[in-house]
Design an enzyme around this catalytic site. Sequence first.
Site: not given
Length: 338
Positions: A159, A269
């Site tokens: 991320e 995710e």
Amino acid sequence: MLVKSLFIGLLAPGAAAKVWLAGFDFGCGNTEGIYTASGVTVPLLSHGGADGAGQMSHFVNNDGLNVFRLPVCWQYLVGNTLGATLDATNFGIYDQLVQACLSTGAYCVVDIHNYARWNNQIIGQSGGAVTNNQFASVWYQIAAKYAGSSKVIFGVMNEPHDLDITTWATSVQWAVTSIRNAGATSQMVLLPGTSYTSVGGFISDGSASALSAVKNPDGSTTNLIFDVHQYLDSDGSGTSTQCTTNGVSNLSTLATWLRSNGRQAFLTETGGGSTSSCYTDLCAELDWMNYNADVYLGWIGWAAGSFATSYALSETPTYANGVWTDTGIVTNCVAGKF
């Protein structure tokens, strides 16, 4: 965004299902890559933590999953010294989790979980405080350890956010070149964009375009896979047990781009609470992905490992009297969804 730790899922012909195995990443319990050694919670019984090995064995043998994402802080791996060699003790402990994963026959994603940062300094940016060479060095060392393990997948970074995407793509290129030069020439490498590598922003924020320039040393893009995330609650943060969308619109938009450009992605995710809204929406998302496996290699559910079963998006199974019991979201939407 939440700090991640353990995903478990599948990598197979067609879409793959997976799960996160959390704990080593808890030392980077923020989105700025700031490290707190006391936060690390090793998901291994032998180190006083959760039974990560047992969880993975259960997920493989009872639920048919075949990929686990194993997040870890960069600082933990190198003894909190930027540019250092792998810390023998800390890396040895992390490797115990990787080997437990490999022993199940599953694929294992080695994931540096620092949000493209070392203590709030952006890799290759932030005035040069953290260099591409230092980032490439840790990946060279990791890849050299697992170059002979065909089922290890390299997750370049979890991320990234709030950075210059073109400059970040250069940093990703340094990592890819190091991984390949270390002898890991054929394993999958996951390429993360900016904006927390969100599916919905992957085209509009420039991630798809910038990362398309990343190549293997031979000039190919073989096994260079885009790394994307998506949550289904109202703000896409993955903090609520209630789902408000199945995310198919975002996935479909990116799928069209991937087909047009001859590329593939991995949803590393996603997740939802054990609630009726998420049973509807997460199941719909995963079912859609199974029909679009030409461009989406699979998905990973967030999260198990060191997370307590009371955690909002827990996929952590409980164990009693020799029996593992899954959470509702795993039973309804994850197990056997491939």
